[in-house]
Design a protein around this motif. Structure first.
Motif, PDB file in Angstrom:
ATOM      1  N   LEU A 219      20.652 -15.726 -12.547  1.00 20.43           N
ATOM      2  CA  LEU A 219      21.678 -15.146 -11.696  1.00 20.43           C
ATOM      3  C   LEU A 219      22.327 -13.938 -12.376  1.00 20.43           C
ATOM      4  O   LEU A 219      22.552 -12.903 -11.755  1.00 20.43           O
TER       5      LEU A 219
ATOM      6  N   LEU B 179      29.145 -14.971  -6.466  1.00 23.99           N
ATOM      7  CA  LEU B 179      28.606 -16.280  -6.823  1.00 23.99           C
ATOM      8  C   LEU B 179      28.632 -16.476  -8.334  1.00 23.99           C
ATOM      9  O   LEU B 179      29.042 -17.522  -8.836  1.00 23.99           O
ATOM     10  N   ARG B 180      28.227 -15.452  -9.071  1.00 25.58           N
ATOM     11  CA  ARG B 180      28.250 -15.543 -10.537  1.00 25.58           C
ATOM     12  C   ARG B 180      29.678 -15.721 -11.043  1.00 25.58           C
ATOM     13  O   ARG B 180      29.935 -16.541 -11.925  1.00 25.58           O
TER      14      ARG B 180
ATOM     15  N   VAL C  60      22.471 -10.033 -11.102  1.00 26.04           N
ATOM     16  CA  VAL C  60      23.724  -9.278 -10.992  1.00 26.04           C
ATOM     17  C   VAL C  60      23.605  -7.947 -11.733  1.00 26.04           C
ATOM     18  O   VAL C  60      23.982  -6.899 -11.205  1.00 26.04           O
TER      19      VAL C  60
ATOM     20  N   ASP D  46      28.081 -12.517  -1.962  1.00 27.69           N
ATOM     21  CA  ASP D  46      27.001 -11.831  -2.676  1.00 27.69           C
ATOM     22  C   ASP D  46      26.821 -12.483  -4.040  1.00 27.69           C
ATOM     23  O   ASP D  46      27.611 -13.350  -4.429  1.00 27.69           O
ATOM     24  N   VAL D  47      25.801 -12.074  -4.765  1.00 24.86           N
ATOM     25  CA  VAL D  47      25.502 -12.723  -6.050  1.00 24.86           C
ATOM     26  C   VAL D  47      26.558 -12.436  -7.106  1.00 24.86           C
ATOM     27  O   VAL D  47      26.764 -13.241  -8.008  1.00 24.86           O
TER      28      VAL D  47
END
Length: 184
Positions: free
Chosen positions: A104, A71-72, A108, A67-68
């Motif tokens: 991004l 990823l962040r 989030v 999920d983001v």
């Protein structure tokens, strides 16, 4: 400055193909279920072993996050250690630019705010609160509109008429108007 690789795989062939393309000093591999998910133990291990200015080689961003938020977190880790990222299956590294990172981060925060709202909604005791009736705004405007003669005491719709149009009780209509007109 090492060149390390990471990938999520289901088959041995994927590992061999990655080794041929990536040319890395060390590979971290997480085996996946049939849907491509894993607990990520090797990814965690790789991130713990990274050193300043190493290079990480991956196939694509899907290999490092589900999920983001993940990823962040991954990108923050790389940025903090000045680690270069090489993606074998993507030429678009715009997510790693300052603008890409800010975008991004906004996504989030948006997801966190939405999740918090959903959590509060689920925790609320009693019946779930319903939104305004579908035509509330239209009826409200008719209720607050003055007649052509400009008299303040005469409205376009009375409260009971507005409630009837919305198929709710007059008390419920008054409650909705108070909430709608509340200034914060």
């Amino acid at each position: 400055m090492a060149r390390v690789g990471y990938l999520r795989v289901r088959r041995k062939q994927e590992i061999e193909e990655f080794e041929n393309k990536a040319k890395v000093d060390k590979i971290f591999i997480d085996l996946t279920d049939e849907f491509g998910f894993t607990n990520g133990d090797s990814l965690k291990s790789m991130l713990e072993q990274l050193e300043f200015q190493d290079t990480v080689v991956i196939r694509n961003l899907c290999d490092v996050a589900d999920d983001v938020i993940e990823l962040r977190k991954f990108i923050v880790t790389l940025r903090d250690m000045d680690v270069a990222l090489v993606m074998l299956e993507s030429n678009d590294l715009s997510i790693l630019t300052p603008q890409g990172y800010e975008t991004l981060s906004m996504i989030v925060e948006f997801q966190k705010d939405k999740a918090k709202g959903q959590q509060l909604k689920q925790m609320k005791a009693g019946r779930p609160s319903k939104p305004y009736p579908p035509n509330f705004l239209e009826v409200y405007e008719a209720y607050r509109t003055k007649n052509v003669n400009g008299s303040k005491s005469v409205k376009g719709l009375s409260g009971p008429e507005a409630a009837k149009k919305l198929s709710i009780s007059y008390n419920k209509f008054r409650e909705l108007v108070k909430i709608f007109e509340l200034k914060v």
